[in-house]
Design an enzyme around this catalytic site. Sequence first.
Site, PDB file in Angstrom:
ATOM      1  N   TRP A  41       4.704  -2.131 -30.708  1.00 49.18           N
ATOM      2  CA  TRP A  41       4.249  -1.957 -32.112  1.00 49.18           C
ATOM      3  C   TRP A  41       2.823  -2.697 -32.439  1.00 49.18           C
ATOM      4  O   TRP A  41       2.087  -2.330 -33.143  1.00 49.18           O
ATOM      5  CB  TRP A  41       5.411  -2.247 -33.195  1.00 49.18           C
ATOM      6  CG  TRP A  41       6.588  -1.549 -33.219  1.00 49.18           C
ATOM      7  CD1 TRP A  41       7.866  -1.606 -32.756  1.00 49.18           C
ATOM      8  CD2 TRP A  41       6.266  -0.075 -33.708  1.00 49.18           C
ATOM      9  NE1 TRP A  41       8.330  -0.499 -32.860  1.00 49.18           N
ATOM     10  CE2 TRP A  41       7.566   0.333 -33.453  1.00 49.18           C
ATOM     11  CE3 TRP A  41       5.501   0.776 -34.117  1.00 49.18           C
ATOM     12  CZ2 TRP A  41       8.069   1.888 -33.689  1.00 49.18           C
ATOM     13  CZ3 TRP A  41       5.825   2.129 -34.752  1.00 49.18           C
ATOM     14  CH2 TRP A  41       7.003   2.581 -34.473  1.00 49.18           C
TER      15      TRP A  41
ATOM     16  N   ASP B  26       3.607  -7.896 -39.690  1.00 45.26           N
ATOM     17  CA  ASP B  26       4.445  -6.822 -39.539  1.00 45.26           C
ATOM     18  C   ASP B  26       5.733  -7.305 -39.242  1.00 45.26           C
ATOM     19  O   ASP B  26       6.077  -7.742 -38.066  1.00 45.26           O
ATOM     20  CB  ASP B  26       4.025  -5.678 -38.344  1.00 45.26           C
ATOM     21  CG  ASP B  26       5.000  -4.612 -38.057  1.00 45.26           C
ATOM     22  OD1 ASP B  26       5.897  -4.553 -38.998  1.00 45.26           O
ATOM     23  OD2 ASP B  26       4.668  -3.791 -37.330  1.00 45.26           O
TER      24      ASP B  26
ATOM     25  N   LYS C  95      14.586  -0.107 -41.241  1.00 41.40           N
ATOM     26  CA  LYS C  95      15.117  -1.181 -40.146  1.00 41.40           C
ATOM     27  C   LYS C  95      16.268  -2.179 -40.818  1.00 41.40           C
ATOM     28  O   LYS C  95      17.149  -2.116 -40.244  1.00 41.40           O
ATOM     29  CB  LYS C  95      13.984  -1.858 -39.468  1.00 41.40           C
ATOM     30  CG  LYS C  95      12.931  -1.208 -38.973  1.00 41.40           C
ATOM     31  CD  LYS C  95      13.169  -0.183 -37.684  1.00 41.40           C
ATOM     32  CE  LYS C  95      12.239   0.801 -37.301  1.00 41.40           C
ATOM     33  NZ  LYS C  95      10.940   0.510 -37.227  1.00 41.40           N
TER      34      LYS C  95
HETATM   35  C1  LIG Z   1       9.656   0.960 -36.719  1.00 39.71           C
HETATM   36  C2  LIG Z   1       8.521   0.018 -36.826  1.00 39.71           C
HETATM   37  C3  LIG Z   1       7.260   0.296 -37.255  1.00 39.71           C
HETATM   38  C4  LIG Z   1       6.979   1.785 -37.701  1.00 39.71           C
HETATM   39  O1  LIG Z   1       7.226   2.132 -38.917  1.00 39.71           O
HETATM   40  P1  LIG Z   1       7.471   3.365 -39.658  1.00 39.71           P
HETATM   41  O2  LIG Z   1       7.932   3.158 -40.941  1.00 39.71           O
HETATM   42  O3  LIG Z   1       8.015   4.541 -38.861  1.00 39.71           O
HETATM   43  O4  LIG Z   1       5.831   3.838 -39.766  1.00 39.71           O
HETATM   44  C5  LIG Z   1       6.150  -0.426 -37.129  1.00 39.71           C
HETATM   45  N1  LIG Z   1       6.366  -2.018 -36.711  1.00 39.71           N
HETATM   46  C6  LIG Z   1       7.722  -2.430 -36.349  1.00 39.71           C
HETATM   47  C7  LIG Z   1       7.769  -3.616 -35.726  1.00 39.71           C
HETATM   48  C8  LIG Z   1       8.624  -1.394 -36.303  1.00 39.71           C
HETATM   49  O5  LIG Z   1      10.083  -1.716 -35.698  1.00 39.71           O
END
Ligand SMILES: *Cc1c(COP(=O)(O)O)cnc(C)c1O
Length: 361
Positions: A102, A172, A196
């Site tokens: 990511w 993030d 998530k």
């Molecule tokens: C799933 C995830 C993303 C991407 O998320 P989307 O909502 O599909 O754009 C980005 N960073 C991390 C750490 C993730 O687990």
Amino acid sequence: MGRIFNFSAGPSILPVPVLEKIRDEIVDFQGKGMSLIEMSHRGKVVDEMHNQCLALIKELLGVPDTHKVLILGGGATLQFGMIPMNFLWGGKTADYTNTGAWAKKAIEDAKKIGKVNIVWDGKDANYLTLPNPTRLKASPDAAYFHMTSNETIGGVQWQDWPEVGDVPLICDMSSDFMSRRVPVEKFALIYAGAQKNAGPAGACIVILREDLLKKCPESIINYLDYRLHVKENSMYNTPPVFAVWAIKLTMEWLKGIGGLPAAEKLAAERSSIIYEAIARSQGFYTCPVPQDCRSKMNVVFRLKTEELEAKFLEEAKKRKLDGLKGHRSVGGCRASIYNAMPVDGARALAQLMDEFAKTNG
Ligand SMILES: *Cc1c(COP(=O)(O)O)cnc(C)c1O
């Protein structure tokens, strides 16, 4: 039909009371004669729900008044681009930590907009370790410092936060958002795709310090401009009402179980149940991540051969444990154990692991 234990990485398990509430209210929302997702977002009902959702996130996470909570479309992925578009223009350089899949994606987009300085790179260790935050330093003139608190695919999670002085710290937190207490005041911007740990797909939660908005350029299209979303309270355009509603219900559920202190305790409990099963298997299962970097949200493990892994996954499905296949880029197995996963789910997995190791070891 009984519910299974869903270990998917995202979209992922949601609390049953949240799903039941949606079921009960989806056709006729609180006697209004229509569904919430049929109503104008400019009306009072949606507006109130929207504000309650933002307020709950603020309350649960302890967001100080210096920061604003937004809910935007486009997932966390849109933030990979929005962040540099807003803060990395005019020849500036941003610091990024490259901790896995990511982080790499965030870096890829940032490089399209400006200069990126990789302050730490996990490449040589196959992204199985993390930097020691106390040893990290931001470049003094960096536009910001970016990190990924939990690498959903690699199964590594930061245990502590770097001190970057006046450089805005951006994180993030998609896959460990709302799973532990976080000193929000340390961060200039936190973002998290909802699917998530906070709700369904279709929305991204962004928490940003308002003084950061002074750094936004004039020439930016409206949807990508944080200033507009702050000014319009995440209602500049039609917000993802269904997702916002489900996030609000998930936050209410989280508050009901005791908020982040409780979530943190449960995450520790669930993850140690599985890591202990790995440890007592004496090598039948292996976790490639060293102890001090292991994620409490995504536990990755391997068996000796791919055939054995396939057999294990099949056996798991029979026991109503699903979503345990590792990401296609790394293989192996992965148990994603977000807030909504009952401790019994982790216990059921550990029991399967014990028994499978006994019969196949
Ligand atoms: C799933 C995830 C993303 C991407 O998320 P989307 O909502 O599909 O754009 C980005 N960073 C991390 C750490 C993730 O687990």
